[in-house]
Design a protein around this motif. Structure first.
Motif, short mmCIF file in Angstrom:
data_model
loop_
_atom_site.label_atom_id
_atom_site.label_comp_id
_atom_site.label_asym_id
_atom_site.label_seq_id
_atom_site.Cartn_x
_atom_site.Cartn_y
_atom_site.Cartn_z
N ARG A 52 0.81 -1.22 0.00
CA ARG A 52 0.00 0.00 0.00
C ARG A 52 0.85 1.27 0.00
NH1 ARG A 52 -5.17 -0.57 3.62
NH2 ARG A 52 -5.94 0.88 2.06
N CYS A 85 -9.92 4.76 9.14
CA CYS A 85 -10.91 3.69 9.04
C CYS A 85 -11.25 3.39 7.58
CB CYS A 85 -12.16 4.07 9.83
SG CYS A 85 -13.39 2.76 9.89
N ARG A 88 -8.32 1.59 5.91
CA ARG A 88 -8.20 0.19 6.35
C ARG A 88 -9.30 -0.68 5.72
NH1 ARG A 88 -4.38 -0.84 9.90
NH2 ARG A 88 -3.59 0.81 11.24
N GLU A 89 -10.54 -0.18 5.73
CA GLU A 89 -11.66 -0.95 5.18
C GLU A 89 -11.44 -1.27 3.71
OE1 GLU A 89 -15.33 1.09 5.93
OE2 GLU A 89 -15.18 0.78 8.10
N GLY A 91 -8.59 -1.49 2.11
CA GLY A 91 -7.51 -2.48 2.01
C GLY A 91 -8.00 -3.88 2.33
N GLU A 92 -8.78 -4.00 3.38
CA GLU A 92 -9.31 -5.31 3.76
C GLU A 92 -10.21 -5.87 2.66
OE1 GLU A 92 -11.14 -4.67 7.55
OE2 GLU A 92 -9.22 -4.25 8.53
N LYS A 93 -11.05 -5.00 2.12
CA LYS A 93 -11.98 -5.43 1.07
C LYS A 93 -11.22 -5.87 -0.19
CE LYS A 93 -15.60 -2.84 0.18
NZ LYS A 93 -16.47 -1.79 -0.39
N TYR A 95 -7.87 -6.61 -0.72
CA TYR A 95 -6.89 -7.68 -0.62
C TYR A 95 -7.51 -8.98 -0.13
CZ TYR A 95 -3.62 -4.08 -1.82
OH TYR A 95 -2.97 -3.08 -2.49
N ALA A 96 -8.52 -8.92 0.72
CA ALA A 96 -9.19 -10.14 1.18
C ALA A 96 -9.94 -10.81 0.03
CB ALA A 96 -10.16 -9.83 2.32
N ASN A 97 -10.56 -10.01 -0.83
CA ASN A 97 -11.33 -10.57 -1.94
C ASN A 97 -10.45 -11.03 -3.09
OD1 ASN A 97 -13.75 -10.16 -0.63
ND2 ASN A 97 -14.10 -8.16 -1.57
N SER A 132 0.64 -7.12 -0.71
CA SER A 132 -0.27 -6.06 -1.17
C SER A 132 0.31 -5.39 -2.41
CB SER A 132 -0.52 -5.03 -0.08
OG SER A 132 -1.06 -5.63 1.06
#
Length: 181
Positions: A52, A85, A88-89, A91-93, A95-97, A132
């Motif tokens: 990132r 926030c 972070r959200e 990034g999670e969305k 990279y997780a997907n 990432s």
């Protein structure tokens, strides 16, 4: 003409030397120059991120975000978000997907260097989710978002005025469209 090739072992591993090695090196250098030219002249913003953090971006991405490309290199993408926030959200969305690699496209609001809020269509491909690491294109969709919002606001009084009406002239919610030529 015979091609002379030898395999040399050095500190960096194996290397081709001789005529074939120099031809391959020239070809790789030419491909790199072409890639640089494409990156620099493309009107779409192009960005390469690792963990990132901006690793590379073209002039179009810099202009869109309000930075010189060199200003972004080594900086966290956090600078483009209004709060921790949201950053972070996303990034999670993303990279997780895309843990197995893959492409995606998402519209999101970003903050330019001068503080202006802008909307971007971010499309990309996750090369290595463990780092990432990805390549992204970024397109300004601010005008489209503003137009869509203006249309939504303009329709609201029309739609609310129609509910429960018989449609007879003179009732609240009627409107007249006039075209002048």
């Amino acid at each position: 003409m015979p091609v002379e090739v030898s395999l040399a072992k050095g500190s960096g591993g194996l290397a081709l030397t001789g005529q074939l090695g120099s031809v391959m090196q020239e070809s790789a250098q030419a491909a790199l120059r072409e890639q640089e030219m494409m990156m620099d002249t493309c009107p779409t913003g192009l960005i390469i991120l690792r963990n990132r953090v901006f690793e590379r971006c073209n002039p179009a991405a810099g202009r869109f975000l309000g930075y010189e490309p060199a200003e972004l290199i080594g900086k966290s993408t956090r600078i483009l978000f209004s709060d921790e926030c949201s950053w972070r959200e996303l990034g999670e969305k993303l990279y997780a997907n895309n843990m197995r690699g893959g492409s995606f496209s998402i519209e999101l609001e970003l903050i330019r260097k001068d503080g202006e809020r802008i909307w971007a269509l971010l499309s990309g491909y996750i090369i290595d989710p463990t780092q990432s690491h990805g390549i992204f294109s970024v397109v300004d969709v601010t005008a489209q978002k503003k137009t869509a919002e203006a249309l939504k606001e303009a329709k609201a009084p029309i739609n609310s005025g129609r509910s429960g009406k018989s449609g007879r002239s003179g009732e609240s919610g009627d409107f007249l469209i006039m075209v002048f030529k």
